[in-house]
Design a protein around this motif. Structure first.
Motif, PDB file in Angstrom:
ATOM      1  N   VAL A 116       0.850  -1.188   0.000  1.00 21.04           N
ATOM      2  CA  VAL A 116       0.000   0.000   0.000  1.00 21.04           C
ATOM      3  C   VAL A 116       0.888   1.243   0.000  1.00 21.04           C
ATOM      4  N   SER A 117       1.923   1.236   0.839  1.00 13.15           N
ATOM      5  CA  SER A 117       2.832   2.380   0.878  1.00 13.15           C
ATOM      6  C   SER A 117       3.504   2.575  -0.471  1.00 13.15           C
ATOM      7  N   LEU A 118       3.906   1.463  -1.097  1.00 14.73           N
ATOM      8  CA  LEU A 118       4.578   1.564  -2.396  1.00 14.73           C
ATOM      9  C   LEU A 118       3.628   2.138  -3.445  1.00 14.73           C
ATOM     10  N   ALA A 119       2.337   1.848  -3.313  1.00 16.93           N
ATOM     11  CA  ALA A 119       1.373   2.393  -4.263  1.00 16.93           C
ATOM     12  C   ALA A 119       1.141   3.875  -4.033  1.00 16.93           C
ATOM     13  N   ILE A 120       1.329   4.314  -2.786  1.00 16.03           N
ATOM     14  CA  ILE A 120       1.065   5.721  -2.454  1.00 16.03           C
ATOM     15  C   ILE A 120       2.268   6.612  -2.783  1.00 16.03           C
ATOM     16  N   VAL A 121       3.472   6.058  -2.609  1.00 19.90           N
ATOM     17  CA  VAL A 121       4.682   6.884  -2.728  1.00 19.90           C
ATOM     18  C   VAL A 121       4.773   7.674  -4.053  1.00 19.90           C
ATOM     19  N   PRO A 122       4.525   7.037  -5.218  1.00 21.40           N
ATOM     20  CA  PRO A 122       4.616   7.833  -6.448  1.00 21.40           C
ATOM     21  C   PRO A 122       3.648   9.023  -6.456  1.00 21.40           C
ATOM     22  N   ILE A 123       2.490   8.828  -5.831  1.00 28.27           N
ATOM     23  CA  ILE A 123       1.492   9.906  -5.825  1.00 28.27           C
ATOM     24  C   ILE A 123       1.986  11.080  -4.985  1.00 28.27           C
ATOM     25  N   ILE A 124       2.497  10.777  -3.775  1.00 25.81           N
ATOM     26  CA  ILE A 124       2.906  11.893  -2.914  1.00 25.81           C
ATOM     27  C   ILE A 124       4.140  12.602  -3.492  1.00 25.81           C
ATOM     28  N   ASN A 125       4.969  11.832  -4.172  1.00 25.13           N
ATOM     29  CA  ASN A 125       6.127  12.481  -4.801  1.00 25.13           C
ATOM     30  C   ASN A 125       5.692  13.386  -5.939  1.00 25.13           C
ATOM     31  N   ARG A 126       4.647  12.962  -6.654  1.00 22.87           N
ATOM     32  CA  ARG A 126       4.173  13.786  -7.760  1.00 22.87           C
ATOM     33  C   ARG A 126       3.456  15.028  -7.248  1.00 22.87           C
ATOM     34  N   GLU A 127       2.696  14.851  -6.162  1.00 21.48           N
ATOM     35  CA  GLU A 127       1.881  15.962  -5.662  1.00 21.48           C
ATOM     36  C   GLU A 127       2.585  16.769  -4.578  1.00 21.48           C
ATOM     37  N   HIS A 128       3.809  16.377  -4.251  1.00 27.76           N
ATOM     38  CA  HIS A 128       4.605  17.110  -3.254  1.00 27.76           C
ATOM     39  C   HIS A 128       3.911  17.205  -1.896  1.00 27.76           C
ATOM     40  N   VAL A 129       3.478  16.036  -1.429  1.00 28.80           N
ATOM     41  CA  VAL A 129       2.907  15.980  -0.081  1.00 28.80           C
ATOM     42  C   VAL A 129       3.783  15.060   0.758  1.00 28.80           C
ATOM     43  N   PRO A 130       4.306  15.536   1.893  1.00 29.14           N
ATOM     44  CA  PRO A 130       5.168  14.692   2.715  1.00 29.14           C
ATOM     45  C   PRO A 130       4.425  13.447   3.190  1.00 29.14           C
ATOM     46  N   TYR A 131       5.167  12.324   3.203  1.00 26.19           N
ATOM     47  CA  TYR A 131       4.606  11.046   3.610  1.00 26.19           C
ATOM     48  C   TYR A 131       5.455  10.510   4.739  1.00 26.19           C
ATOM     49  N   MET A 132       4.795  10.047   5.793  1.00 31.43           N
ATOM     50  CA  MET A 132       5.517   9.572   6.956  1.00 31.43           C
ATOM     51  C   MET A 132       5.140   8.127   7.219  1.00 31.43           C
ATOM     52  N   GLY A 133       6.073   7.228   6.939  1.00 32.71           N
ATOM     53  CA  GLY A 133       5.820   5.825   7.244  1.00 32.71           C
ATOM     54  C   GLY A 133       6.092   5.557   8.708  1.00 32.71           C
ATOM     55  N   VAL A 134       5.158   4.861   9.375  1.00 33.66           N
ATOM     56  CA  VAL A 134       5.377   4.573  10.790  1.00 33.66           C
ATOM     57  C   VAL A 134       5.344   3.081  11.074  1.00 33.66           C
ATOM     58  N   TRP A 135       5.162   2.264  10.040  1.00 27.10           N
ATOM     59  CA  TRP A 135       5.140   0.831  10.308  1.00 27.10           C
ATOM     60  C   TRP A 135       5.824   0.050   9.181  1.00 27.10           C
ATOM     61  N   ALA A 136       5.241   0.130   7.978  1.00 29.32           N
ATOM     62  CA  ALA A 136       5.756  -0.675   6.870  1.00 29.32           C
ATOM     63  C   ALA A 136       7.264  -0.494   6.747  1.00 29.32           C
ATOM     64  N   ALA A 137       7.994  -1.617   6.741  1.00 30.58           N
ATOM     65  CA  ALA A 137       9.450  -1.547   6.800  1.00 30.58           C
ATOM     66  C   ALA A 137      10.103  -1.784   5.446  1.00 30.58           C
TER      67      ALA A 137
END
Lengths: 292, 827, 394
Positions: free
Chosen positions: C115-136
């Motif tokens: 799920v995190s991997l699916a979200i990362v490209p989006i936040i990088n494109r939209e310039h929104v900081p993403y904070m992972g707190v579990w998925a390693a």
């Protein structure tokens, strides 16, 4: 050798669980040609209510088990009333979707009432060792499950052959109209079958719970595998269903033992397809007479 | 309908595209997702809506498409525009492969095969790490570039919407093309579709392949839209969602997939604020939709809006004549030494006949004589155990219905088997193809509809005398019209042999007269006409040759005049001659005045076919009353209506003064009415004792067991069979068992429906001896039997019914010598 | 989440709907004190729902503290939660909705690596900081994008994998450890990490076996490992399947040491396994057992008062709570430092944070231009269960 012996023991235990759950598909399909597609969630209900009454509330286990089974039967009746009858009466296949939707509702309702963390049944004599074979210790419960599975198949067989209400169920399968002429209330029998199906799922859930973990999503994959077992058995007779369960369970663990678990699911589901292609009525089913 | 629907789809897609332009990235994404889901829906609609096949594994095709496109564009740097069609092709190949097992199974077995397929694909994607990236999937899937512009959520959404519009157009064309008609025909009536030469396997395979192709295309679009795919993008639940799209929208409808996609994709999004409670509410709302619109949203609306063009068929006598003659007449159909057995029963044995062109050959005989089985053998529905069937000397392909049909043998069915969800015109149009559907390409290009076929179809409908609207759904037709349209459909096969199974059943005198004229016209065109019919006026009036069957054997073949006076025929039909029932000693007590059963002004129908038209009759305590009349007169329906198996029924049915007309069957049984049904209907897998015990279900166990012993003592024959399975008993033994089972409930009245049916004469004699004894003991009985004279020989009173009405009544003795009765049976 | 400990769902939802309606009315009269929205995309339903619950607790406690101190930039923080059902497409859709619809300042991620991997490209494109707190999963933060908006306060698989093998080697003298991994993306990511680490450390693996979340019996897989001569087991699975593995091991009478990734701490591992639960030694970033610092005491008392937790044994996913708590504070610091919620500014501010005294440790320059992982091998502790208590092993 040791590897395959232990795999076979494991497979029989698993297989009888699948068979037990699949018997629930058999009883409703026999009288109504419908099934609760979310049978796995009924099994979960049995485990969850049993745990809640017995472990959380600390009621006597006998009472807890009885209440849990009653809850499962009640749920079976609800599924028939809300998810099956409105559609089956019209000859529509939407009961399939409706029972899935009911399962979704049940699983999520349990998630919020029972809790999100998986629970473990307390240790008891059931999980203690019964005997040891091939270096593998087998718990009382692991022996109990196949025994209960076979006993239930026998009981189902005896019920239908030896009691009049059971014979009435068989009569419905063979000829619903003639059964009506005997004064058999077919509609009530269908409700009864769903209650019975709930009961079997509940028994399966309660028996699996101490070996497994209790949570709202514990039943999903079991339900699908049990459906595969019921279909493979030909949903025609309790023996075929039980036997298909044992075959499926053994196939799973033997494949795992031989090739590692990587290909287990691919191979078992692939085998299901091949088996049905070769025997379209299931391994132990009988072809119906072609009517024109 | 189709044109307006298309305009609506295109309008909605355009509107969505405009909305997407003004929307934010999330809204654009969701709109694109709706469109992509709709594409899968359109594909699944071909499979489920047109071909009637269920799939719970469509996510497998979707995943194959997504992975194909992702791998080709990312690893091999292919252009998306090349990868897109290839994704469809790969999925279609998988569809063709899956069709092999899928077409062998049905119902829940088909569901399981498709479920297993979905799992295999998901797991394979996880394990083929080198290719698919395993569980962690494929990231950074490139987006397509069109004319130098990279398509983002908006662009992909517009592309997908355009595809939805285009595919809807193609779907509409397919639906109305020969292929679409063929798919719907196989969906509506599997057997009848084969009888017009359709190859089920080929047609369903095409449906599977087309459906998989679209799912593959949609998968490729999804991969590009989401940039990321992994096995977890394609869980089993997604297959259920896809199926929901079609079912909620309305299977088979043009707008259904779009409407369904909107609900299935947007509803969860609108519930997103519920966080962890979303699925709970989604499940509940889903149930609600299923309850409210079981035929789907669009289906429900379409049903309400549906207006039928009232235009009737335009006659085209010359073209029809040319068409029917076009194939070249056959000389004759020859049957030789034909035989088949089911279980232990030999339904047809050593039957030989020759049916010549330009003649009507009728096959008659009592019920259960094997007439329909003979037709089924000729038509390829059964493969004969012995014997040969030749058309002009060439053997017909045995046991392959569609190939027999294509070689020029057409038929109608005892209970009409039209394609109910197709229009009257479509029913005939698809048969005109004689199984040859042409290419799928022309079908999609909208070029398969030819005007000549349309004119011819209308001409055929006019030819058979169908005067109703040609655009009406066949399922909504009145009974007479169903018979006519079915004949028109059979004629559209340009047949050399036309077989008709009881075409006059349920028709009134005027309609029957017109039918006779029609059959004569068909005969005059040089077609071999074979007719099974119970209406003796009709048979005697138009037949050139009559073949009489009894218990599977041919007893005589000859002209109507010869057959009419043959003693064997009279015995088979009227039960006279060889059988003499010994009148038992005077009955224990004279019939009392008390009325046990009273039926007044009862009417009932089968769908649109009226069967009972105001019947009145009475049975008093201790009486044996016979109910007589030709087949199709309504005797069995009346029995079923009294017993509660046939509902609804208007009028009054009183049992000992108590109204039971609204009771359900099991309540009537418990109230004291026992029906011993036609064909015995014992429970084949249960033993003799178990069968009788079930009859005594209302009694407590001890009295039930006592009753079993009493009945076994009463019918000593059953004693030595007591633990035998009922299915293994002979017909006569089964009949005695059925009787004993009926008596076990100690009923107030026993309804006996056709007890002598299919029994050898000697056995019938024994049976009637038993009935006579029962009568003497004072059992109240209402008896229906084809063997009228025989029934009258033991009846106290009798009623004769015709076309659902009582036409005569009187004492058994008086009616026995009445000419009207003979007319009712033998014409 | 005990039975009865939860108000009936219907009432809660009705309350929520009311609140939502009220929120809508209020938003019409919005002014400068508009709250800053922090999004959470995590598994709130399904088998992993417990993880979403733990993260929610950690975030809520931190947000409560921040808001009590006057919020950030004079605006209160609110948490907007979305259920990803553990499905990557669902998570990606939810992230888009949070970014475009709710206009969140940052997104916090959940347990599932895909799920995190699916979200990362989006936040990088939209310039929104993403904070992972579990998925390693390693590639979440090392995703190759520049600028990179993905940060993490959690373990990183590659580092954990190396630590696990080293521990097995040192503590148990293992020469041929066998891997027993859950058959999902997390297991796969660790298979890769463990194989690489083994190569690096010169260790031969006895074998690699996978098992399913729904497996009741893992005897066939374990038998294969035993026959291959495994002298230690490296376990990667969550508590429930991990427990199934341990029960199978017990039935085989196999006394092999088990070193595990941190998954087994999420949930009631001792209850699920029974007596052999203590045999598993596993990695944690934080433990609420033992002596707590001032922040630990504060968080624990909040957990007790807000979530009716009796004590440390009631915290089923300590790492989820602790990581989320620290991550939220780090985010708030960065927003305050940036003086705006604009994504790029917050990203730069995160990379510029100096010292921060957190729950897990005192962070010193937790993130930089090249390092987006606040925790490293030095922050891992090895623990095991003694009864219901988690005790660090020496």
């Amino acid at each position: 050798m040791d590897l395959f012996a232990s795999a076979l023991i494991t497979g029989f235990g698993l297989g009888s669980m699948y068979g037990l759950l699949a018997l629930g598909f058999y009883v409703t399909y026999a009288v109504s040609s419908t099934v609760n597609f979310a049978q796995g969630s009924t099994m979960m209900l049995g485990a969850v209510t049993g745990f809640t009454f017995g472990a959380t509330l600390g009621w006597p286990w006998l009472l807890a088990v009885v209440l849990a089974l009653a809850a499962c039967m009640l749920w079976g009746v609800i599924v028939e009333r809300l998810g099956v009858r409105p559609f089956a009466a019209r000859g529509s296949d939407l009961w399939l979707m409706a029972t899935v939707a009911l399962g979704l509702v049940l699983e999520n309702a349990v998630l919020f009432t029972f809790g999100k963390d998986p629970r473990g049944m307390p240790q008891s004599f059931l999980t203690g060792d019964a005997l040891s074979a091939g270096g593998l210790r087998i718990s009382v419960l692991q022996l109990t499950i196949p025994v209960v599975g076979v006993l239930l198949a026998v009981a189902l067989h005896l019920y239908t052959r030896r009691t009049r209400s059971g014979t009435a169920m068989l009569a419905i399968v063979q000829n619903p109209d003639a059964a009506r002429l005997m004064g058999i209330d077919v509609r009530r029998a269908v409700v009864g079958a769903y209650a019975l199906s709930g009961l079997f799922a509940g028994v399966a859930g309660l028996l699996i719970a101490p070996l497994f973990t209790v949570s709202s999503s514990m039943g999903t994959l079991f339900g699908i595998k049990a459906f595969a077992v019921a279909i493979l058995g030909g949903i025609g007779n309790p023996w075929g269903v039980m036997l298909a369960g044992l075959l499926y369970g053994s196939a799973e663990s033997l494949i795992t033992a031989a090739f590692g678990s990587t290909y287990t699911q691919i191979l078992t589901f692939g085998l299901v397809i091949v088996a049905l292609a070769l025997r379209p009525e299931g391994l132990f089913g009988r072809a119906g007479v072609k009517k024109v | 309908m189709s044109r307006r629907g298309l305009t609506l789809v295109i309008g909605l897609c355009a509107l969505a595209a405009v909305a997407s332009w003004f929307g934010n990235g999330y809204q654009q994404y969701v709109i694109a997702l709706v469109a992509i889901t709709a594409i899968v829906g359109i594909g699944l609609n071909v499979l489920l809506g047109l071909a009637g096949q269920l799939s719970l594994g469509h996510v497998g095709f979707y995943a194959i498409g997504a992975y194909t496109s992702a791998i080709l564009t990312l690893r091999f740097a292919w252009s998306f525009w090349l990868a897109l069609p290839l994704a469809g092709v790969f999925a279609a190949l998988a569809g063709a492969l899956l069709a092999v097992p899928a077409l062998r199974v049905r119902g829940p077995y088909l569901a399981m095969v498709t479920i297993a397929f979905g799992f295999v694909v998901e797991q394979s994607a996880a394990e083929m790490k080198g290719l698919t990236g395993g569980w962690n999937g494929i990231m950074d899937i490139p987006r397509p570039v069109l004319l130098g512009v990279t398509l983002n959520e908006f662009g992909l959404g517009v592309l997908s919407l355009a595809l939805v519009a285009l595919l809807s157009l193609l779907f509409a064309r397919l639906r109305d093309s020969t292929w679409g008609l063929a798919m719907r025909a196989t969906r509506d009536a599997e057997v009848a579709s084969q009888s017009i030469g359709l190859n089920l396997v080929a047609i369903r395979t095409v449906a599977f392949v087309a459906s998989a192709f679209l799912a593959g295309i949609a998968g490729a679009l999804f991969a590009a839209l989401s940039n990321f795919i992994s096995p977890e993008s394609f869980p089993f639940f997604q297959s259920i969602s896809f199926l929901l799209v079609v079912l909620i929208g309305g299977a088979g409808t043009l707008l259904g997939p779009l409407a369904g996609a909107v609900v299935v994709v947007l509803l969860p999004e609108m519930l997103a604020f519920l966080a962890e409670y979303r699925l709970l509410f989604f499940g509940a709302l889903l149930l609600l939709v299923l309850w409210l619109a079981p035929e789907g949203i669009v289906g429900a609306i379409e049903r309400r809006l549906r207006r039928t063009d009232a235009r009737a068929a335009r006659p085209a006598e010359r073209e029809v004549g040319a068409w029917l003659a076009g194939r070249g007449a056959a000389q004759s159909l020859e049957v030789e030494g034909l035989g088949i057995a089911f279980g232990g029963t030999r339904a047809v044995r050593e039957v030989a006949l020759t049916a010549r062109a330009g003649e009507v050959t009728s096959i008659i005989g009592p019920n259960g004589a094997g007439k329909t089985t003979l037709l089924n053998l000729i038509g390829g529905f059964y493969r004969p155990d012995q014997g040969a069937i030749r058309l002009d000397g060439a053997a017909l392909p045995a046991g392959v219905v569609w190939r027999v049909a294509r070689s020029g043998v057409a038929r109608t069915f005892q209970t009409t088997q039209l394609f109910p969800r197709m229009t009257v015109l479509e029913n005939v149009l698809i048969a005109l193809r004689q199984g040859r559907l042409g290419g799928v390409g022309p079908a999609l290009a909208g070029r398969s509809r030819d005007d000549h076929a349309g004119r011819l179809a209308e001409g055929l409908l006019a030819f058979v005398g169908y005067a109703g609207p040609i655009e009406r759904l066949a399922g909504a037709l009145p009974h007479v019209d169903r018979r006519l349209v079915e004949i028109a459909r059979a004629l559209a096969m340009q047949p050399r042999v036309l077989m008709l199974d009881e075409p006059a059943a349920g028709l009134d005198d005027d309609d029957t007269t017109r039918l006779a004229a029609l059959l004569q016209r068909i005969r005059s065109m040089g077609i071999v006409v074979m007719l099974i019919e119970h209406d003796m006026d009709l048979v005697m009036g138009i037949s050139d040759q009559i073949v009489v069957l009894d218990a599977g054997r041919r007893i005589i073949a000859g002209t109507p005049g010869a057959v009419r006076v043959d003693p064997g025929v009279r015995a088979a039909y009227l039960g006279e001659g060889s059988l003499a029932i010994e009148r038992a000693s005077p009955r224990a007590s004279a019939p009392a005045a008390e009325t046990v059963l009273s039926v007044s002004n009862v009417t009932a129908s089968y769908g649109n076919l009226p069967v009972l038209a105001g019947i009145d009759l009475e049975v008093r305590r201790g009486e044996l009353v016979a109910l007589l009349g030709a087949n199709g007169a309504g005797k069995s329906t009346l029995m079923r209506a009294i017993a509660g198996l046939h509902r609804p029924v208007q009028g009054r049915v009183l049992l000992l003064g108590r109204e039971i007309g609204l009771f359900r069957a099991h309540q009537i049984a418990r109230a004291g009415v026992t029906l011993v049904p036609e064909g015995r209907q014992v429970f084949p897998e249960l033993t003799v004792v178990e069968n009788i015990l079930l009859g005594a279900l209302a009694l407590d166990r001890r009295s039930a067991l006592a009753e079993v012993e009493r009945l076994i003592a009463r019918f000593p024959l059953l004693g030595r069979l007591r633990n035998q399975r009922a299915g293994l008993l002979s017909g006569g033994e089964q009949q005695i068992l059925a009787l004993a089972r009926g008596l076990a409930a100690r009923p107030s009245i026993v309804l006996l429906d056709e007890p002598s049916l299919g029994l050898a004469p000697a056995i019938v004699g024994g049976l009637y001896q038993v009935l006579e004894e029962l009568r003497a003991e004072g059992t109240t009985i209402l008896l229906v039997d084809q063997m009228a004279r025989l029934a009258l020989s033991i009846a106290d009173r009798a009623y004769v019914i015709r076309s659902g009405q009582v036409v005569q009544q009187g004492s058994g003795e008086a009616l026995r010598h009445d000419a009207a009765l003979e007319k009712a049976y033998l014409g | 989440m005990r039975v009865g400990g939860n108000a009936p769902a219907i009432r809660r939802i009705a309350g929520r709907a009311l609140a939502l309606a009220a929120g809508f009315v209020l938003s019409l009269a919005a002014h400068a004190a508009d709250p800053i929205k922090i999004g959470l995309v995590a598994a709130l339903s399904g088998p992993s729902a417990q993880s979403g619950e733990a993260i929610t607790q950690g975030l809520s406690i931190a947000i409560g503290e921040i808001n009590a101190a006057g919020g950030v930039l004079g605006r209160p923080l609110v948490l907007v939660r979305r259920d990803d059902e553990s499905s990557p497409p669902k998570g990606a859709t939810a992230a888009r909705e949070l970014i475009f619809g709710e206009k969140v300042a940052a997104i916090v991620g959940g347990l599932d690596t895909p799920v995190s991997l699916a979200i990362v490209p989006i936040i990088n494109r939209e310039h929104v900081p993403y904070m992972g707190v579990w998925a390693a999963g390693t590639p979440i933060t090392r995703n190759g994008a520049t600028p990179n908006f993905a940060f993490r306060v959690s373990a990183v698989d590659v580092m954990v994998d190396e630590a696990l093998l080293k521990y097995a080697q040192k503590k148990y003298g293992a020469k041929k450890p066998g891997l027993i991994l859950i058959n999902n993306p997390w297991g796969e990511s660790n298979e890769k990490g463990l194989r690489e680490a083994a190569q690096k450390l010169g260790i031969t693996l006895a074998g690699v076996e996978k098992f399913e979340n729904a497996d009741v019996d893992v005897v066939p897989q374990l038998t294969r490992l035993r026959n291959a001569g495994a002298d230690a087991l490296i376990l990667v699975a969550n508590a429930a399947p991990g427990a199934q593995m341990m029960k199978s091991r017990e039935r085989m009478g196999w006394k092999v040491p088990v070193v595990s990734h941190w998954g087994v701490s999420g949930g009631r591992f001792p209850e699920l396994v029974g007596p052999t639960a203590g045999d598993v030694v596993f990695v944690q970033t934080y433990s609420f057992f033992g002596e707590q610092g001032p922040i630990g005491q504060k968080v624990l008392s909040e957990l007790k008062s807000k979530y009716k937790i009796a004590g440390p044994e009631g915290v089923f996913s300590p790492v989820g709570v602790a990581d989320a708590y620290d991550a939220m504070h780090l985010l708030a610091l960065a927003i305050a430092k940036a003086g705006t919620t604009e994504g790029d500014a917050v990203r730069k501010a995160l990379q510029d944070i100096g010292e921060y005294k957190g729950l897990i440790k005192t962070y010193d320059k937790p993130f930089s231009e090249t390092n987006h992982d606040a925790l490293g091998p030095d922050d891992y502790i090895f623990v095991h269960y003694e009864g219901e208590r988690l005790v660090p092993v020496k």
